[in-house]
Scaffold this active site. Structure first.
Site, PDB file in Angstrom:
ATOM      1  N   GLU A  25       0.840  -1.211   0.000  1.00 37.06           N
ATOM      2  CA  GLU A  25       0.000   0.000   0.000  1.00 37.06           C
ATOM      3  C   GLU A  25       0.870   1.254   0.000  1.00 37.06           C
ATOM      4  OE1 GLU A  25      -3.904  -0.284   2.443  1.00 37.06           O
ATOM      5  OE2 GLU A  25      -2.359  -1.376   3.562  1.00 37.06           O
ATOM      6  N   GLU A  77      -5.798   6.813  10.940  1.00 37.62           N
ATOM      7  CA  GLU A  77      -6.064   7.466  12.217  1.00 37.62           C
ATOM      8  C   GLU A  77      -4.926   8.440  12.559  1.00 37.62           C
ATOM      9  OE1 GLU A  77      -6.386   4.271  11.509  1.00 37.62           O
ATOM     10  OE2 GLU A  77      -8.021   3.359  12.663  1.00 37.62           O
ATOM     11  N   LYS A 103      -9.932   5.959   2.884  1.00 35.69           N
ATOM     12  CA  LYS A 103      -9.163   5.187   1.898  1.00 35.69           C
ATOM     13  C   LYS A 103     -10.208   4.656   0.919  1.00 35.69           C
ATOM     14  CE  LYS A 103      -5.781   2.693   3.319  1.00 35.69           C
ATOM     15  NZ  LYS A 103      -4.877   1.647   3.844  1.00 35.69           N
TER      16      LYS A 103
END
Length: 123
Positions: A25, A77, A103
């Site tokens: 990612e 977060e 996301k």
């Protein structure tokens, strides 16, 4: 008339960023959406006198979001927390702030529009 509060709202800022727990990612990145709501306790100068110094320049708020989104993190977060910290540091006139970081295509095999966190903070 007295203004009790005023909010500046940047809705659905679309950005490419490299956040995620998985290494892939952070390597390939993905699309994110961020919304930011800023509450100002005193905004009479902006509302009644067209005074920019009595409000938040939303172009500067956008740039702040863009900069924080450009710093990779494992957790959205954490990104949201950094955005809120930067808002309170940069804009002393903000009494409350709320950020949503989404996301848009989370790698979890679900058919959904995104995975998001929403964090609200007060000065």
């Amino acid at each position: 008339m007295r203004i009790e509060n005023m909010e500046i709202y940047l809705k659905d800022i679309r950005l490419f960023a490299r956040h995620g727990v998985m290494e892939q990612e952070r390597l390939t990145g993905g699309d994110f959406t961020v919304s930011l709501r800023l509450r100002l306790a005193e905004a009479e100068g902006a509302v009644f006198h067209d005074n920019l110094s009595d409000t938040v320049n939303y172009a500067e708020a956008y740039q702040l979001v863009k900069e924080e989104m450009g710093r990779p993190s494992a957790l959205i977060e954490h990104v949201g927390g950094r955005i809120l910290s930067a808002v309170f540091e940069r804009f002393p006139q903000v009494s409350e702030a709320e950020v949503e970081v989404c996301k848009n295509n989370p790698p979890m095999g679900a058919d959904c529009r995104g995975a998001a966190v929403c964090i609200k903070a007060v000065r």
